[in-house]
Enzyme design. Structure first.
Site, PDB file in Angstrom:
ATOM      1  N   GLU A   1     -19.279  -4.462  11.363  1.00 52.60           N
ATOM      2  CA  GLU A   1     -20.169  -3.667  12.209  1.00 52.60           C
ATOM      3  C   GLU A   1     -21.251  -4.490  12.872  1.00 52.60           C
ATOM      4  O   GLU A   1     -21.632  -4.215  14.020  1.00 52.60           O
ATOM      5  CB  GLU A   1     -20.811  -2.549  11.369  1.00 52.60           C
ATOM      6  CG  GLU A   1     -19.857  -1.439  10.971  1.00 52.60           C
ATOM      7  CD  GLU A   1     -19.023  -1.755   9.747  1.00 52.60           C
ATOM      8  OE1 GLU A   1     -18.152  -0.950   9.367  1.00 52.60           O
ATOM      9  OE2 GLU A   1     -19.241  -2.856   9.164  1.00 52.60           O
TER      10      GLU A   1
ATOM     11  N   ARG B   1     -25.027  -0.716   8.387  1.00 54.93           N
ATOM     12  CA  ARG B   1     -24.842  -2.126   8.053  1.00 54.93           C
ATOM     13  C   ARG B   1     -25.177  -3.040   9.224  1.00 54.93           C
ATOM     14  O   ARG B   1     -25.224  -4.254   9.058  1.00 54.93           O
ATOM     15  CB  ARG B   1     -23.402  -2.358   7.600  1.00 54.93           C
ATOM     16  CG  ARG B   1     -23.054  -1.563   6.354  1.00 54.93           C
ATOM     17  CD  ARG B   1     -21.755  -1.975   5.735  1.00 54.93           C
ATOM     18  NE  ARG B   1     -20.588  -1.522   6.472  1.00 54.93           N
ATOM     19  CZ  ARG B   1     -19.365  -1.469   5.976  1.00 54.93           C
ATOM     20  NH1 ARG B   1     -19.153  -1.860   4.738  1.00 54.93           N
ATOM     21  NH2 ARG B   1     -18.357  -1.044   6.685  1.00 54.93           N
TER      22      ARG B   1
ATOM     23  N   LYS C   1       0.839  -1.184   0.000  1.00 52.90           N
ATOM     24  CA  LYS C   1       0.000   0.000   0.000  1.00 52.90           C
ATOM     25  C   LYS C   1       0.882   1.245   0.000  1.00 52.90           C
ATOM     26  O   LYS C   1       1.837   1.343   0.764  1.00 52.90           O
ATOM     27  CB  LYS C   1      -0.911   0.000   1.227  1.00 52.90           C
ATOM     28  CG  LYS C   1      -1.924   1.121   1.259  1.00 52.90           C
ATOM     29  CD  LYS C   1      -2.868   0.959   2.431  1.00 52.90           C
ATOM     30  CE  LYS C   1      -3.933   2.035   2.442  1.00 52.90           C
ATOM     31  NZ  LYS C   1      -4.893   1.876   3.558  1.00 52.90           N
TER      32      LYS C   1
END
Length: 640
Positions: A370, A398, A284
Site C-alpha cells: 500500500e 498502512r 491453496k
C-alpha cells in the site's frame, strides 16, 4: 459432522498429537482436512488457505513444542486447522459468528496464538522481536513464522529479514509458496536435497570446510566461500534468502508429511544456525470438494451444503457498492483516457478486475504494498494522469506517511476510493473501516466524501475525477446498496455542499455516509412520537457545508450528527466549526454519534451496528435524551 475422524477425535491439543506415531500423521491430516471442510460448510469464511496448510500445520505442531515454541501465522486466515488442533475444535462451527471464535489468530483466545494478525507481512517482524526477547531472557524456545508467498510482496517482510540476517538471531521462517513458486516443482530429488542441507551431517561437514578455509590465504578463502554459496544456490535456489542472511532449506513438498517432519526436525535441532528459511510448496485449496476450477481455490466461501455443494446466496435486488464503483469508474475512464486504476493485491475485492478487463494497460496491481501504491499514484498524477487508488479502509492505514508526505503535502490530486468503510461483519475489528475519516480529514486541503447510497457513489466517482488541484477520497461500505435507482451517468457534486432529504422543525439528524437510511427510519419513528425531524446528508466531512450546519443549528432544538467512523471524524469537524463560530451556545443541543471508542467484535453487520449503537432505535434514544425526555439508556422496547 459428515466425516468420520477417529484419530483426530483423540487429539485435544498438540500434546496429544505428539503422542502419535509418525506413521499416523497422514491420517490425522486427512481427517483434519475433512473437518475443516465440514466446518466451513456451516459458517463459510476463509477456506482455501487453511486447506493448503493442513499437512504443514500437523507437522509443525508435531515437531515443535507449542505453545512454548512460538508459532506465528502471517495474516492467519489459514489458521482454521491450527485452531482445531489447539483445543478449539468444539467452537470451530461458530467461527466468525457473534461470540464465537475469531476468524484469525487472537492472543486473548488461546495461548497457542502468540501474536494476533489479519493484515499481511507482520509475522517475521513480530517473530524476530520474540526471538530477541528469548535471547535476552536466556531461554531456548523456538520461534516459527509461517508466511505466504503473497505476503512476501510487502516491503515489511524484507525489512524484517534484513534485520534478522544482520542480528544473526535464531529464527525459523516457513515460506508457504502456494501459487507463485520461486523454485522449480518439487520432487524426490529436491526433497532429498532439502533434507540433506538441513541435516547435522551436512552442517557439520560444512562447518569443518569453513574452519579449514580459515587456514587458507584470503583470496582462496573468498573463492571457497563463493563456491559454497553458488553450489547451494544452484542446488536449492535459495541465493536471494542467503544474501539476506538466512540459511535456506527447500523447496519441499508441503503435502508430503513424511518429508516435512524429518526436515523440520533437522531445522529444529540446528541450533548453531542463525535465521533459517524453509521453502514449502503447497496448493491453496487442496482437497476442496468443488468441481468448478477457481484461480483463488475458493479463498473465502459462504455457507454451503456439504452434500450438494450448493452455496448459500443472499437475495437482493440491489448491487454491491463495489460493483457500482467499478462500473462508474469504467464509465468515467471511457470518456477520459487519463483515468487509471491502482490496487494493492485486491483486484476482485475492489472491483478493479472488471476495470482491468476493459482497460488492461491502465490498471496496476502492485501487490501487498500500500505504501508503494500511494506514492506510485502520486507519480502518475504529477505527470497528468488521474489515478484512482482503490484500497480497503483498513489497509490504507498502512500507507499513512505516504498519504501525508507524498500526496497531501504536495497537493497532488490522487483519488482514494475507500472500500469497506465502517463495520464489515464477520471479519471483525482487524478489517473494519473505522479510522479513515479521522486520519484524512485532519489533512490540509483534502476533500473527504462519504456515499450515503449507491447513487451517491456514482456521483462521487465523477466528482473525484474532476478534482485536479488537490487530493480527494470517497468512502463506501461493504455489501449491497440500499436499492435506489442508479443515474445514467455521474454528475460532479458541488464541493463542500450537502443536501436536505426531509425538512422538519424540532430535531435535525445530520448523516455522513451510509447511516442515512437509519436516520430516515429514526425520523419516521420520531414523527410517530410527535417530533418533527429534518434529515440531511452532509456528503462532505471536508470541506464542511458550514452554511447547512449553521441553518440546522439555528432552526432546530437538537442537532445529532451520525457517522460510521471513529471519534475524531465527521462529528469532531462539526463541533470544531461550531466552536469557532460561537454557535455551541445558540440554544441548540448538539450530539455526535460515532463508533464507540473501542474495537467492535465480529458478528453479522446488523449485530455489529446494534453493538455500536448506530441503529434507528439508538438514534431515537439519543434524541430523546437530548430533549430531556429520557435517559440515554432508554429501554428500546418503549420505542418499538
Amino acid at each position: 459432522m459428515t466425516s468420520s475422524t477417529p484419530l483426530l477425535d483423540t487429539v485435544n491439543d498438540p500434546a496429544d498429537l505428539r503422542r502419535l506415531m509418525p506413521s499416523q500423521l497422514a491420517q490425522v491430516a486427512r481427517e483434519l482436512r475433512a473437518e475443516t471442510i465440514d466446518a466451513a460448510a456451516k459458517t463459510g469464511g476463509h477456506f482455501g488457505a487453511g486447506l493448503g496448510v493442513v499437512e504443514l500445520t500437523v507437522a509443525l505442531h508435531y515437531v515443535f513444542d507449542t505453545p512454548r515454541d512460538r508459532l506465528i501465522w502471517d495474516v492467519s486466515h489459514q489458521s482454521y486447522p491450527h485452531k482445531i488442533l489447539t483445543g478449539r475444535r468444539p467452537g470451530i462451527r461458530q467461527i466468525r459468528q457473534r461470540d464465537g471464535l475469531y476468524g484469525f489468530t487472537k492472543r486473548s483466545e488461546s495461548d497457542y496464538d502468540p501474536f494476533g494478525a489479519a493484515h499481511s507481512s507482520t509475522s517475521i517482524s513480530a517473530g524476530l522481536g520474540m526471538a530477541v526477547a528469548r535471547d535476552l531472557k536466556d531461554r531456548d524456545n523456538h520461534v516459527i513464522c509461517v508466511i505466504g508467498d503473497g505476503a512476501m510482496s510487502a516491503g515489511m517482510a524484507y525489512e524484517a529479514m534484513n534485520n534478522a540476517g544482520a542480528l544473526d538471531t535464531r529464527l525459523i521462517v516457513i515460506l508457504n509458496d502456494n501459487g507463485m513458486s520461486i523454485a522449480p516443482a518439487v520432487g524426490a530429488l529436491t526433497n532429498y536435497l532439502s533434507w540433506l542441507v538441513s541435516s547435522r551431517s551436512f552442517l557439520s561437514l560444512r562447518d569443518i570446510a569453513k574452519q579449514l578455509a580459515m587456514k587458507f590465504p584470503r583470496t582462496l578463502r573468498t573463492a571457497a566461500e563463493r563456491a559454497d554459496e553458488y553450489a547451494r544456490g544452484m542446488l536449492t535456489g535459495g541465493t536471494l534468502f542467503e544474501e539476506l542472511g538466512f540459511y535456506y532449506v527447500g523447496p519441499i513438498d508441503g503435502h508430503n508429511i513424511d518429508t516435512l517432519v524429518p526436515i523440520l526436525q533437522n531445522v529444529r535441532d540446528a541450533r548453531q544456525l542463525g535465521p533459517i528459511l524453509v521453502h514449502v510448496v503447497t496448493e491453496k485449496g487442496k482437497g476442496h470438494p468443488f468441481a468448478k476450477p477457481d484461480r483463488e481455490k475458493y479463498h473465502a466461501v459462504p455457507k454451503f451444503n456439504p452434500a450438494t455443494l450448493e452455496m448459500a446466496t443472499s437475495v437482493s435486488n440491489a448491487p454491491s457498492y463495489t460493483s457500482v464503483f467499478s462500473k462508474a469508474l469504467i464509465a468515467a475512464a471511457e470518456k477520459d483516457e487519463r483515468i487509471v486504476g491502482i490496487t494493492a493485491a485486491m483486484p476482485s475485492g475492489t472491483g478493479l478486475d472488471k476495470f482491468a478487463a476493459r482497460f488492461p494497460t491502465r490498471m496496476f496491481d502492485v501487490g501487498i504494498a500500500e505504501q508503494h501504491a500511494v506514492t506510485f499514484a502520486a507519480g502518475l498524477a504529477v505527470e497528468g494522469f488521474k489515478p484512482f487508488c482503490a484500497i480497503y479502509s483498513t489497509f490504507l492505514q498502512r500507507a499513512y506517511d505516504q498519504i501525508v508526505h507524498d500526496v497531501a503535502l504536495q497537493r497532488i490530486p490522487v483519488r482514494f476510493a475507500i472500500d469497506r468503510a465502517g463495520l464489515v461483519g464477520q471479519d471483525g475489528p482487524t478489517h473494519a473501516g473505522s479510522f479513515d475519516v479521522t486520519y484524512l480529514a485532519c489533512l490540509p486541503d483534502f476533500v473527504v466524501m462519504a456515499a450515503a447510497d449507491e447513487a451517491e457513489l456514482v456521483h462521487m466517482v465523477a466528482t473525484a475525477a474532476q478534482i485536479d488541484d488537490r487530493p480527494s477520497a470517497f468512502r463506501y461500505p461493504r455489501g449491497e446498496g440500499v436499492g435506489v435507482d442508479l443515474p445514467d451517468k455521474g454528475i460532479p457534486l458541488e464541493i463542500g455542499r450537502g443536501r436536505i432529504l426531509r425538512q422538519g422543525t424540532k430535531v435535525a439528524l445530520l448523516s455522513f455516509g451510509a447511516r442515512l437510511q437509519e436516520c430516515l427510519k429514526a425520523a419516521d419513528h420520531l414523527q410517530s412520537l410527535g417530533l418533527s425531524a429534518t434529515v440531511a446528508d452532509a456528503r462532505f466531512a471536508k470541506p464542511l457545508d458550514e452554511d447547512l450546519i449553521r441553518r440546522l443549528v439555528h432552526s432546530h432544538e437538537v442537532l445529532v450528527s451520525v457517522e460510521e467512523g471513529a471519534i475524531g471524524g465527521f462529528g469532531t469537524q462539526v463541533l470544531h466549526y461550531l466552536a469557532r463560530g460561537n454557535l455551541l451556545n445558540s440554544g441548540c443541543r448538539i450530539k455526535t454519534m460515532h463508533l464507540p471508542d473501542r474495537f467492535v467484535a465480529h458478528g453479522a453487520p446488523k449485530e455489529q451496528y446494534e453493538d455500536a449503537g448506530l441503529t434507528e432505535k439508538a438514534i431515537v434514544a439519543e434524541v430523546m435524551a437530548a430533549l430531556g425526555d429520557g435517559p440515554r439508556s432508554l429501554d428500546f422496547k418503549t420505542l418499538a
